[in-house]
Every structure is written in structure tokens, then in C-alpha cells.
Design an enzyme around this catalytic site. Structure first.
Site: not given
Length: 390
Positions: A126-127, A129, A244, A378
Site C-alpha cells: 500500500q503506497g 503515506s 482497514e 489522534e
């Protein structure tokens, strides 16, 4: 809402347990029970065994290699796989990309990719970030410029799990600038063997190589590898992220680690008595048991009640946040129970030659990252606060 399993669901759980008992290779189970991560060959081996039964992609339609199972059966299957413990079918392939393809892919894309995802003939990473983006995914800067029948991709991704073993990557790229940063993003599938793709390892705090930097230098990607509409990749990303966050609750993993901690407490003797005889430890185990049960019930409510999932997406944030906290607490407990054995030097021998408890502390360190991946804690708290404030 009645959360008591029906007779059919109870029978299905027994069927899954029997299948795992008969078909899960003993060396894979022993490796995971000791706290090690599944090796890539273990993931492939076990997923192909599951695929023979149609259980590698249980929620997919049967026409694409799935089992078409209902929500309750899918939860039971995942729970028993994690409790075994056995490698979970590769989430990048099944829960994430496969789910997106079923909703946004063309028929040609589904026919080509879905069977290969289920059989693990193709391993995707998975690309999403990027450096400097933090949890602000929409601020990505990797660009894709269309030239004829190809996109030319330039940029960088970071913290990319398993990129060093992956065959392909699904990536968010910016195809146009827009006043709203969520617009102009597209969802591309990129062959990792393409010229211009470079992978560099990142060794994390547990001493393992899970993560990577991925660089794209004028990489040509066929336009046919675009999923959904150009500039509407954020729709795919949002759909994927909900999937996810619901799977990272990891209820079965929590039960398995809690059982392992209880086993250690019952069998480890210090100063002539079992660790479990310490009333403080017994109380801690009881509290964790209650919290895992509460997480399990919350997960059942979310997965089995379509109204909750549709009208209150913040429920997924509850699962992600609490699942993260519990798996971290349980890994910390196992690390404490392991004592000095959990600190055994890992570079001198293969994983299976180490002390049986040598993975305890590295696994605790690895699970610190669960506060970040899949949407940081967060961010989940912000989502919950906005929901509560109306």
C-alpha cells in the site's frame, strides 16, 4: 440486537476450527505462537490452503474466487484464524485492494486481478503515506502526469509495509491541483518491477525489516491501471480506510495473546509459586479479559448492523482505537512475563533457534506502531470528538 450465535453460526465455527486443526501446518502455528511474525512463505502457503476452500477472500462473490459469506461467518472465520494462530490472508490483497476493486474496478480489472489476489500470485503493498505528510494523507505530493496511454509517476512513499517482497503497489497519486486537496487524487496500480521504482529498507525499533521507502522516478503506468475515475481516488481511499480500521480491531489476536499470557502465568514459577498466584496479576488478566469481551461485542454490533456502519462511521474509529490499546497492553504484559528471555539477542540465530520467549519484547516494540498505521490514534480521537459534538 441479539448477539448470541445462532446454531448455524456455532456449527460454522466448529467447521472452521476443524479445518484449521487439520490443515494448518504445525511449523507455522508454532512460529506464530512464539510471537514471531509470519514469514512471507508462510503467508503464501496458508493463504493458498484457505483459497482451496474459498476462504482466502470470504466476503468476495463466488464468481471472483470468494465464498460469499455473510458478515457473521466472516467474523467467525477471521476470529478463528487469529486465535489459532495462523497467518491472516494478506490484508493488502483481500480486505483493502480487493474490496476497492469490487466496488470501483472495471470488469476487466476484476477478472484479471481478483483471482491473482486471492491465490497470492501477486503480492500487493500500500503506497499511501509520504514524507512530511504525517496523518494528513490528502497532502500527498507524488504526481502522475498523463502522456497518451500512460501516466508518468514521480515521487516518494514511506513506511510502506512489505514493499521489499511485493510484486505490485496500489498508490494514491496527484493527477491535478485543486483548491480542495482531496480532489485531484487518483488511485493507481503500479508494477514494482517497472523501471524507475526503487525500494530502500527501514529497520524498525523491533530490529526487523517490515517497512520501506519507495521512490518513483519517471515510472510509466498504463492508464488501464487507474481504479475508478481520474481525480476521484479519494473516494477509493475513504472506502478502503473504513475497511482497514474495522479489521485492525484484531479481536482474535487479542484473545490469542491473552491466552498466551495466561499460559505463561500458569507455568512460570518464581520463588516457589506460579506467577498467576500473584493477586495483582490475576486481577490484571481478569480486567483484560473483560475489555477484550467488550471489544468483541462492539465489533459484532458494527459488522452485523448495517445501520450502524452506514450512519455512524465513527464506530470504526472506536474499534481501531480500542483494538490498538488492547493489543499494546497485551504485548506489554507478555513482555513482562517473559522477563530476560524476551531480551535475547536475535542476530545470532534464526528465529526458531532462539529462546521460545525471545520474540516477546520485539513484538511489544512492533505493536507501538499500531497507534499510527491505519489512521493514528489522534486522528481517531478527532473523529470521535467531532461525532460526539455533532
Amino acid at each position: 440486537m441479539n448477539l448470541k450465535p445462532t446454531p448455524a453460526q456455532a456449527a460454522f465455527r466448529e467447521e472452521v476450527r476443524a479445518f484449521i486443526r487439520d490443515r494448518l501446518p504445525a511449523d507455522i502455528r508454532a512460529h506464530l505462537r512464539r510471537g514471531h511474525h509470519p514469514r512471507p512463505q508462510d503467508v503464501v502457503r496458508w493463504q493458498r490452503i484457505l483459497h482451496e476452500r474459498g476462504w482466502a477472500a470470504p466476503h468476495w462473490p463466488q464468481a471472483y474466487g470468494g465464498a460469499g459469506l455473510g458478515a457473521a461467518e466472516r467474523l467467525i472465520l477471521l476470529d478463528e484464524i487469529q486465535r489459532a494462530p495462523a497467518p491472516v490472508p494478506l490484508g493488502f490483497n483481500i480486505s483493502l485492494l480487493g474490496t476497492v476493486l469490487l466496488r470501483y474496478g472495471t470488469e476487466a480489472q476484476k477478472r484479471f486481478f481478483l483471482p491473482r489476489l486471492a491465490q497470492l500470485d501477486l503480492w500487493f503493498c500500500q503506497g499511501f503515506s509520504e514524507p512530511g505528510s504525517g496523518s494528513d494523507l490528502a497532502s500527498l505530493r507524488t504526481r502522475a502526469v498523463r502522456q497518451g496511454e500512460h501516466y508518468i509517476v514521480d515521487g516518494q512513499k514511506i513506511w510502506t509495509s512489505s514493499a521489499h517482497v511485493a510484486d505490485w503497489i496500489f498508490a494514491l497519486v496527484r493527477t491535478e491541483q485543486s483548491a480542495k486537496k482531496q480532489d485531484g487524487i487518483s488511485f493507481l496500480l503500479i508494477d514494482m518491477k517497472s523501471p524507475g521504482v526503487t525500494v530502500r529498507p527501514i529497520v524498525s525499533i523491533d530490529g526487523e525489516h517490515h517497512l520501506n521507502e519507495v521512490f518513483f522516478d519517471a515510472v510509466q503506468v498504463p492508464v488501464t491501471n487507474l481504479i475508478g475515475e481520474e481525480g476521484r481516488g479519494w473516494d477509493c481511499a475513504k472506502y478502503l480506510l473504513v475497511a482497514e480500521r474495522t479489521t485492525v480491531a484484531s479481536v482474535g489476536t487479542c484473545w490469542e495473546r491473552l491466552g498466551y499470557a495466561r499460559e505463561l502465568a500458569e507455568t512460570t514459577v518464581q520463588a516457589g509459586r506460579r506467577l498467576l498466584d500473584d493477586p495483582r496479576l490475576a486481577a490484571e488478566l481478569a480486567q483484560l479479559d473483560a475489555e477484550v469481551r467488550a471489544l468483541e461485542l462492539t465489533n459484532w454490533r458494527f459488522q452485523l448492523d448495517p445501520d450502524i456502519a452506514q450512519h455512524n462511521p465513527a464506530y470504526a474509529s472506536v474499534l481501531k482505537l480500542k483494538g490498538t490499546e488492547l493489543v499494546q497492553e497485551l504485548s506489554a504484559l507478555v513482555g513482562r512475563l517473559a522477563g530476560l528471555a524476551g531480551l535475547e539477542h536475535r542476530a545470532s540465530a534464526g528465529a526458531d533457534a532462539l529462546h521460545p520467549l525471545a520474540a516477546a519484547v520485539p513484538r511489544y516494540l512492533f505493536y507501538r506502531a499500531t497507534s499510527i498505521y491505519g489512521g493514528s490514534s489522534e486522528v481517531q480521537k478527532d473523529i470521535l470528538a467531532k461525532t460526539l459534538m455533532g
